[in-house]
Design a protein around this motif. Structure first.
Motif, short mmCIF file in Angstrom:
data_model
loop_
_atom_site.label_atom_id
_atom_site.label_comp_id
_atom_site.label_asym_id
_atom_site.label_seq_id
_atom_site.Cartn_x
_atom_site.Cartn_y
_atom_site.Cartn_z
N LEU A 241 0.81 -1.08 -0.03
CA LEU A 241 0.19 -0.08 0.06
C LEU A 241 0.64 1.25 0.07
O LEU A 241 0.35 2.23 -0.46
N LYS A 242 2.05 1.21 0.45
CA LYS A 242 2.85 2.56 0.84
C LYS A 242 3.53 2.93 -0.61
O LYS A 242 3.11 4.25 -0.71
N TYR A 243 3.78 2.36 -1.28
CA TYR A 243 4.46 2.82 -2.60
C TYR A 243 3.92 2.06 -4.03
O TYR A 243 3.34 2.98 -4.94
N PRO A 244 3.87 0.76 -4.18
CA PRO A 244 3.58 0.27 -5.23
C PRO A 244 2.08 0.70 -5.48
O PRO A 244 1.77 0.99 -6.81
N LEU A 245 1.03 0.59 -4.54
CA LEU A 245 -0.24 0.96 -5.12
C LEU A 245 -0.18 2.37 -5.39
O LEU A 245 -1.02 2.86 -6.28
N ARG A 246 0.37 3.47 -4.78
CA ARG A 246 0.51 4.88 -5.11
C ARG A 246 1.08 4.92 -6.32
O ARG A 246 0.42 5.92 -7.30
N MET A 247 2.13 4.33 -6.87
CA MET A 247 2.68 4.45 -8.00
C MET A 247 1.58 3.70 -9.32
O MET A 247 1.66 4.17 -10.29
N ALA A 248 0.90 2.90 -9.01
CA ALA A 248 0.22 2.20 -9.82
C ALA A 248 -1.23 3.05 -10.12
O ALA A 248 -2.03 2.51 -10.97
N LEU A 249 -1.44 4.10 -9.35
CA LEU A 249 -2.75 4.72 -9.35
C LEU A 249 -2.60 5.93 -10.47
O LEU A 249 -3.29 6.82 -10.59
N ASN A 250 -1.51 6.02 -11.17
CA ASN A 250 -1.04 7.15 -12.11
C ASN A 250 -2.18 7.13 -13.10
O ASN A 250 -2.68 8.25 -13.48
N PHE A 251 -2.70 6.09 -13.60
CA PHE A 251 -3.61 6.31 -14.61
C PHE A 251 -4.93 6.43 -14.10
O PHE A 251 -5.66 7.13 -14.93
N PHE A 252 -5.16 6.24 -12.80
CA PHE A 252 -6.55 7.16 -12.49
C PHE A 252 -6.61 8.58 -12.51
O PHE A 252 -7.51 9.04 -12.85
N ILE A 253 -5.64 9.14 -12.16
CA ILE A 253 -5.16 10.41 -12.18
C ILE A 253 -5.25 11.08 -13.58
O ILE A 253 -5.87 12.10 -13.98
N SER A 254 -4.61 10.38 -14.68
CA SER A 254 -4.66 10.79 -15.93
C SER A 254 -5.99 10.87 -16.46
O SER A 254 -6.05 11.37 -17.74
N ASP A 255 -6.79 9.92 -15.99
CA ASP A 255 -8.17 9.71 -16.57
C ASP A 255 -9.22 10.81 -16.22
O ASP A 255 -10.23 10.63 -16.76
N ILE A 256 -8.72 11.93 -15.44
CA ILE A 256 -9.55 12.89 -14.81
C ILE A 256 -9.94 13.77 -16.10
O ILE A 256 -11.09 14.21 -16.33
N GLY A 257 -9.07 13.72 -17.38
CA GLY A 257 -9.23 14.45 -18.44
C GLY A 257 -10.44 14.20 -19.11
O GLY A 257 -11.33 14.93 -19.83
N SER A 258 -10.85 12.69 -19.20
CA SER A 258 -11.83 12.03 -19.83
C SER A 258 -12.97 12.00 -18.82
O SER A 258 -14.12 11.95 -19.32
N ILE A 259 -12.76 11.82 -17.56
CA ILE A 259 -13.85 11.78 -16.45
C ILE A 259 -14.85 13.05 -16.44
O ILE A 259 -16.14 12.89 -16.50
N LEU A 260 -14.24 14.22 -16.53
CA LEU A 260 -15.05 15.23 -16.32
C LEU A 260 -16.13 15.46 -17.38
O LEU A 260 -17.14 15.74 -17.05
N PRO A 261 -15.69 15.34 -18.85
CA PRO A 261 -16.77 15.64 -19.88
C PRO A 261 -17.89 14.36 -19.84
O PRO A 261 -19.01 14.58 -20.15
N SER A 262 -17.25 13.05 -19.30
CA SER A 262 -18.26 12.09 -19.36
C SER A 262 -19.26 12.22 -18.08
O SER A 262 -20.44 11.76 -18.25
#
Length: 332
Positions: A241-262
């Motif tokens: 949970l401390k580092y691997p999960l944090r690094m794996a969440l990058n694509f969640f953040i990058s999806d904000i650009g498509s989540i807002l219009p959706s």
């Protein structure tokens, strides 16, 4: 950071100008306009149209002027909060959107929460228990969720709801509350109908997001720093949970650009099948009828949300992952 944000905001201006030109051009590409389509529709129904009234409407809203002039008037109007007039609904665009906008936001926001609430534990479980029976079962369900389209699942649920329970699935509220002001009874009716489109729309998103989280987390768990953390005696939960999960969440953040219009557009086809009072079917209808001001203003709003979402995701990625920098250092 502040300089980067200011530069990005300044870059949004020419970006939105180019998008507005493209939107206006695309809406204008089909031959004719709304009035010609309206006249043809009346003639197909055996009715006669008041051509004098139509010519007056064309002159009133500038359809007798060249396209560049109409484009300038449209853009200047949006800058002053005037998004034009919807000929299909015979009222200003701001009033047409009305309740549909916040209903769409409620459906999409709850769907996003539903998707994340299921995708996170599923992806985390599959990654930490790779090749287990649970991993195989969740993988199979995930592939099924990705393979089955939204509209097909909506049709299947409508069929079985009618066969098993004798109920008709459709709308976001009971019919007596349509076009009625918000009340406690109407709100409870919306909550009672909300879970159906949330499950249908969120199924494929949950499956796809869980698969991506599993793949990214497996990639991080196999890196040397995780092996070192395990060798030092860190617990498996903290190591994951401390580092691997944090690094794996990058694509969640990058999806904000498509989540807002959706959040605003929603699942259009599913909304049409379920007769949902959202903005997706209204946008499709506006494009079909060439309701230029409604369709163009709607598309521009989605473009604005996309640009804002990309900016927010870029800033959030730098805060989440220290390996990402907004600008490189000058080499000596």
């Amino acid at each position: 950071m502040l300089g980067y944000i200011l530069r990005r905001i300044l870059m949004m201006i020419p970006t939105l100008i180019i998008i507005s030109m493209l939107v206006f051009t695309i809406v204008e590409l089909p031959p004719g306009d709304y009035f010609e389509s309206y006249v043809q529709e009346l003639r197909a129904l055996g009715e006669t149209a008041d051509l004098q009234e139509i010519e007056q409407l064309k002159a009133r809203y500038g359809f007798d002027q060249p396209a560049p002039v109409r484009y300038v008037h449209w853009v200047l109007g949006m800058l002053h909060g005037d998004f034009g007039y919807s000929f299909e609904y015979r009222m200003p665009v701001n009033e047409v959107v009305g309740d549909r906008l916040w209903l769409t936001m409620v459906v999409s926001f709850v769907t996003i929460l539903f998707t994340w609430a299921l995708a996170f534990p599923i992806g985390l479980y599959s990654a930490t228990r790779q090749y287990s029976w649970g991993d195989y079962g969740l993988t199979f369900l995930g592939l099924m969720g990705i393979a089955v389209p939204h509209f097909m699942m909506a049709i299947i649920m409508m069929y079985f709801a009618n066969i098993w329970f004798g109920t008709s699935i459709g709308h976001l509220m009971d019919l007596q509350y349509l076009n009625q002001p918000m009340s406690w009874d109407k709100f409870r009716s919306i909550l009672a109908h909300l879970w159906i489109p949330v499950i249908i729309i969120g199924t494929a998103g949950t499956a796809g997001m869980a698969r991506r989280l599993r793949a990214n987390l497996l990639d991080e768990l196999n890196k040397p720093y995780v092996t070192t953390a395990r060798a030092k005696g860190l617990s498996p939960t903290r190591t994951t949970l401390k580092y691997p999960l944090r690094m794996a969440l990058n694509f969640f953040i990058s999806d904000i650009g498509s989540i807002l219009p959706s959040i605003i557009s929603g699942a259009e086809v599913t909304a049409i099948i379920l007769s949902l009072e959202t903005t997706g079917p209204m946008l499709i209808k506006a494009l079909q009828s060439q309701d230029m001001y409604l369709a163009g203003s709607f598309l521009m709003y989605l473009a604005f949300l996309t640009v804002i979402g990309v900016l927010v995701s870029d800033i959030a990625l730098t805060l989440l992952d220290p390996r990402i920098r907004l600008q490189g250092r000058k080499s000596r």
